[in-house]
Design an enzyme around this catalytic site. Structure first.
Site, PDB file in Angstrom:
ATOM      1  N   GLU A 139      -9.019 -12.805  -2.861  1.00 23.90           N
ATOM      2  CA  GLU A 139      -8.714 -11.951  -1.714  1.00 23.90           C
ATOM      3  C   GLU A 139      -9.643 -12.149  -0.516  1.00 23.90           C
ATOM      4  OE1 GLU A 139      -6.651  -9.828  -5.124  1.00 23.90           O
ATOM      5  OE2 GLU A 139      -8.442 -11.069  -4.830  1.00 23.90           O
ATOM      6  N   GLU A 178      -5.875  -7.999 -11.578  1.00 25.35           N
ATOM      7  CA  GLU A 178      -6.062  -6.550 -11.500  1.00 25.35           C
ATOM      8  C   GLU A 178      -5.229  -5.817 -12.546  1.00 25.35           C
ATOM      9  OE1 GLU A 178      -7.386  -5.236  -7.370  1.00 25.35           O
ATOM     10  OE2 GLU A 178      -5.450  -6.211  -7.000  1.00 25.35           O
TER      11      GLU A 178
END
Length: 257
Positions: A130, A110
């Site tokens: 995730e 990210e």
């Protein structure tokens, strides 16, 4: 251990420095990374930043599982407190080059998405694990990824959570170039040095425009593009750049002073 900002001429090198934990991010490191981006923004002596990880195994493998993740899942911490580290709502108008020296997983992936130009070592791997642990990549990825690469590639990365290698990341459009690990730092610094020769006014305008225009309806975006373009054409840098071009010499941009 932590985040290190070093200056090499006009280049600010930001290093995620926790190699014994594959550069996993603690709560304090998120604060430090946000502060490092702010320091690059505010330091007139820095024209471009390079972001990398310490060591040769990982760029960053995400949030620390022993500290950061429990703080989130137990609601002792608000994920928006990481916005500065992920360059959400950023006012940094200087280029940021990612030198991805190994694993870029979870929050590491990210943070990479918040950068402008990306070079990857040939052994680098990328992934968003995730969904496999019941959470989502909410550090900017849910917004950025489908805007940066084709939809099907983005959804595959976010939904299945499988890792991809550097060549696949290049094919997806996640990175600009794959280089031997031994050349990565030099290649990133060479790109940074090239960017330092450009007009800072023009570079800042490009970043500002891309951020501001991407979500506007086309007609309004064109109108705003013309406004920003006119500002650049009327700048002191433009006058110097055009004069230098006509005289066949290198420009000396006022914005570099």
């Amino acid at each position: 251990m932590g985040i290190r900002l070093e200056r090499h001429g006009g280049i600010g090198v930001i290093t995620i420095d926790r190699p014994e934990k594959l550069n996993a991010m603690t709560l304090s490191m998120y604060d430090e990374l946000g502060a490092a981006f702010a320091e690059v923004r505010d330091d007139a002596g820095i024209g471009v930043a390079v972001l990398t990880g310490e060591g040769d195994r990982a760029f960053c493998v995400g949030a620390d599982l022993g500290e950061s993740i429990p703080a989130l899942t137990e609601e002792r911490f608000d994920i928006s407190e990481w916005d500065a580290a992920h360059q959400k709502h950023s006012t940094l108008e200087k280029p940021v080059i990612a030198a991805i020296n190994g694993l870029a997983l979870g929050a590491g992936f990210e943070i990479m998405l918040s950068t402008d130009i990306r070079l990857a070592a040939s052994h680098a791997e990328f992934g968003l694990p995730e969904t496999g642990v019941g959470v989502v990549p909410a550090g900017g990825t849910l917004v950025r990824l489908v805007r940066q690469i084709p939809y099907a590639f983005a959804m595959d990365l976010m939904l299945r959570g499988e890792r991809i290698d550097a060549d696949t990341a290049l094919r997806y459009g996640l990175v600009n170039r794959v280089v031997p690990a031994s050349d990565l730092r030099d290649e990133a610094l060479a790109v940074a040095e090239q960017l330092l020769t450009k007009s800072r006014t023009a570079v800042a305008t490009v970043k500002r425009a891309v951020r501001a225009l991407q979500d506007l309806p086309e007609d309004e975006a064109f109108r705003q593009e013309a406004v920003l373009g006119q500002q650049a054409f009327a700048s002191a840098d433009a006058r110097e750049g055009l004069a230098a071009f006509a005289a066949r010499r290198a420009p000396v941009f006022p914005s570099h002073a």
